[in-house]
Design a protein around this motif. Structure first.
Motif, mmCIF file in Angstrom:
data_model
loop_
_atom_site.group_PDB
_atom_site.id
_atom_site.type_symbol
_atom_site.label_atom_id
_atom_site.label_comp_id
_atom_site.label_asym_id
_atom_site.label_seq_id
_atom_site.Cartn_x
_atom_site.Cartn_y
_atom_site.Cartn_z
ATOM 1 N N VAL A 164 1.498 7.329 -16.393
ATOM 2 C CA VAL A 164 1.543 6.359 -15.284
ATOM 3 C C VAL A 164 2.454 5.180 -15.613
ATOM 4 C CG1 VAL A 164 -0.671 7.027 -14.310
ATOM 5 C CG2 VAL A 164 -0.595 5.158 -15.944
ATOM 6 N N ALA A 165 2.564 4.823 -16.890
ATOM 7 C CA ALA A 165 3.458 3.722 -17.289
ATOM 8 C C ALA A 165 4.913 4.083 -17.017
ATOM 9 C CB ALA A 165 3.257 3.374 -18.755
ATOM 10 N N ALA A 166 5.250 5.371 -17.128
ATOM 11 C CA ALA A 166 6.617 5.819 -16.864
ATOM 12 C C ALA A 166 7.023 5.526 -15.420
ATOM 13 C CB ALA A 166 6.747 7.309 -17.152
ATOM 14 N N PHE A 167 6.039 5.429 -14.524
ATOM 15 C CA PHE A 167 6.310 5.120 -13.122
ATOM 16 C C PHE A 167 6.149 3.632 -12.814
ATOM 17 C CE2 PHE A 167 4.783 9.565 -12.999
ATOM 18 C CZ PHE A 167 5.960 10.148 -12.560
ATOM 19 N N GLY A 168 5.837 2.826 -13.836
ATOM 20 C CA GLY A 168 5.693 1.388 -13.638
ATOM 21 C C GLY A 168 4.291 0.943 -13.283
ATOM 22 N N ILE A 188 1.620 -0.287 -14.630
ATOM 23 C CA ILE A 188 1.080 -0.931 -15.833
ATOM 24 C C ILE A 188 0.496 -2.291 -15.461
ATOM 25 C CG2 ILE A 188 2.611 0.257 -17.458
ATOM 26 C CD1 ILE A 188 4.400 -2.228 -17.428
ATOM 27 N N PRO A 189 -0.410 -2.814 -16.293
ATOM 28 C CA PRO A 189 -1.024 -4.112 -15.986
ATOM 29 C C PRO A 189 0.019 -5.197 -15.705
ATOM 30 C CG PRO A 189 -2.197 -3.063 -17.761
ATOM 31 C CD PRO A 189 -0.984 -2.212 -17.497
ATOM 32 N N GLY A 190 -0.227 -5.934 -14.619
ATOM 33 C CA GLY A 190 0.654 -7.015 -14.203
ATOM 34 C C GLY A 190 1.662 -6.614 -13.142
ATOM 35 N N ASN A 191 1.880 -5.314 -12.961
ATOM 36 C CA ASN A 191 2.868 -4.865 -11.979
ATOM 37 C C ASN A 191 2.275 -4.749 -10.578
ATOM 38 O OD1 ASN A 191 4.931 -4.743 -13.794
ATOM 39 N ND2 ASN A 191 5.322 -2.564 -13.559
ATOM 40 N N PRO A 192 3.049 -5.172 -9.574
ATOM 41 C CA PRO A 192 2.600 -5.036 -8.190
ATOM 42 C C PRO A 192 2.803 -3.615 -7.683
ATOM 43 C CG PRO A 192 4.743 -6.081 -8.254
ATOM 44 C CD PRO A 192 4.316 -5.887 -9.680
ATOM 45 N N PHE A 193 2.032 -3.240 -6.673
ATOM 46 C CA PHE A 193 2.118 -1.922 -6.050
ATOM 47 C C PHE A 193 1.596 -2.029 -4.633
ATOM 48 C CE2 PHE A 193 -2.221 -2.253 -7.283
ATOM 49 C CZ PHE A 193 -2.909 -1.609 -6.280
ATOM 50 N N SER A 194 1.786 -0.979 -3.856
ATOM 51 C CA SER A 194 1.102 -0.873 -2.569
ATOM 52 C C SER A 194 0.593 0.552 -2.432
ATOM 53 C CB SER A 194 2.016 -1.263 -1.404
ATOM 54 O OG SER A 194 3.109 -0.385 -1.317
ATOM 55 N N LEU A 195 -0.554 0.683 -1.817
ATOM 56 C CA LEU A 195 -1.145 1.992 -1.584
ATOM 57 C C LEU A 195 -0.679 2.452 -0.210
ATOM 58 C CD1 LEU A 195 -2.958 4.261 -2.524
ATOM 59 C CD2 LEU A 195 -4.881 3.054 -1.546
ATOM 60 N N THR A 196 0.118 3.508 -0.171
ATOM 61 C CA THR A 196 0.718 3.915 1.096
ATOM 62 C C THR A 196 -0.039 5.034 1.802
ATOM 63 O OG1 THR A 196 2.245 5.418 -0.017
ATOM 64 C CG2 THR A 196 3.020 3.192 0.390
ATOM 65 N N VAL A 250 5.437 1.851 -6.246
ATOM 66 C CA VAL A 250 5.703 0.856 -7.284
ATOM 67 C C VAL A 250 7.208 0.613 -7.234
ATOM 68 C CG1 VAL A 250 5.503 0.274 -9.720
ATOM 69 C CG2 VAL A 250 3.849 1.833 -8.694
ATOM 70 N N GLY A 251 7.599 -0.511 -6.635
ATOM 71 C CA GLY A 251 9.025 -0.735 -6.387
ATOM 72 C C GLY A 251 9.533 0.333 -5.441
#
Length: 81
Positions: free
Chosen positions: A33-37, A39-47, A60-61
């Protein structure tokens, strides 16, 4: 300012934006999952959430990640903002 509570990614509302707080996963799953960004502190949206316990689509981005529900249960997030 009110402290936002953490919840697991599988219970996060579709369309909402959040921030990853914690990953309670194996080292192998963390690397994946870290390979996709994701990781703790990173923003995301659930689509998207597939029906009947199917996978989730997380943005993620510019990257879209497909996650199984059992993995999403181990990712703790909070609402952005």
């Amino acid at each position: 300012m009110r402290q936002q509570t953490m919840q697991s990614l599988d219970t996060f509302p579709v369309g909402a934006k959040g921030v990853v707080e914690q990953l309670d996963v194996s080292d192998e799953a963390f690397r994946r999952v870290a390979a996709f960004g994701l990781i703790p502190g990173n923003p995301f949206s659930l689509t998207r959430k597939a029906p009947f316990g199917g996978p989730l689509v997380v943005a993620v981005g510019a990257t879209r990640v497909l996650l199984r529900r059992n993995l999403a249960k181990s990712i703790k997030v909070r609402m952005a903002g």
